[in-house]
Design a protein around this motif. Structure first.
Motif: not given
Ligand SMILES: [Zn+2]
Length: 108
Positions: A77-93
């Protein structure tokens, strides 16, 4: 017109020892660097090098480290959550970069 010998000569007073040096970037007496342009260039180069060094020492940012840690977490769950954060961070960048690009295009 017999003053050609002094024409184009630059007398620079050494800031270290006070001796006048003609047409040289270095003091004839103590060897100190006299050219102000060169001195400024050296200072700038030194500062750039220090900035680069600091940038290297800093390494990845805190958010990157946090995401990397989460990606290795034992709960999926944490790994999936980190994926979501990472993706949104990349998109934000990417969006930030795009907006910066648009702004630069408008100004230019
Ligand atoms: Zn000197």
């Amino acid at each position: 017109m017999n003053d050609t010998s002094t024409r184009g000569q630059v007398h620079i007073r050494c800031s270290q020892c006070g001796v006048f040096t003609i047409n040289s970037e270095h003091c004839e007496s103590c060897g100190a660097l006299l050219s102000v342009v060169k001195q400024r260039k050296l200072v700038r180069e030194k500062r750039d090098l220090e900035l680069q060094k600091r940038e290297r020492e800093k390494g990845p940012s805190a958010i990157e480290l946090q995401i990397k840690k989460m990606q290795q977490h034992r709960f999926w769950v944490v790994r999936a959550f980190s994926e979501v954060i990472y993706m949104s961070w990349v998109v934000a960048m990417a969006v930030g970069g795009f907006i910066a690009w648009i702004l630069a295009a408008i100004i230019a």
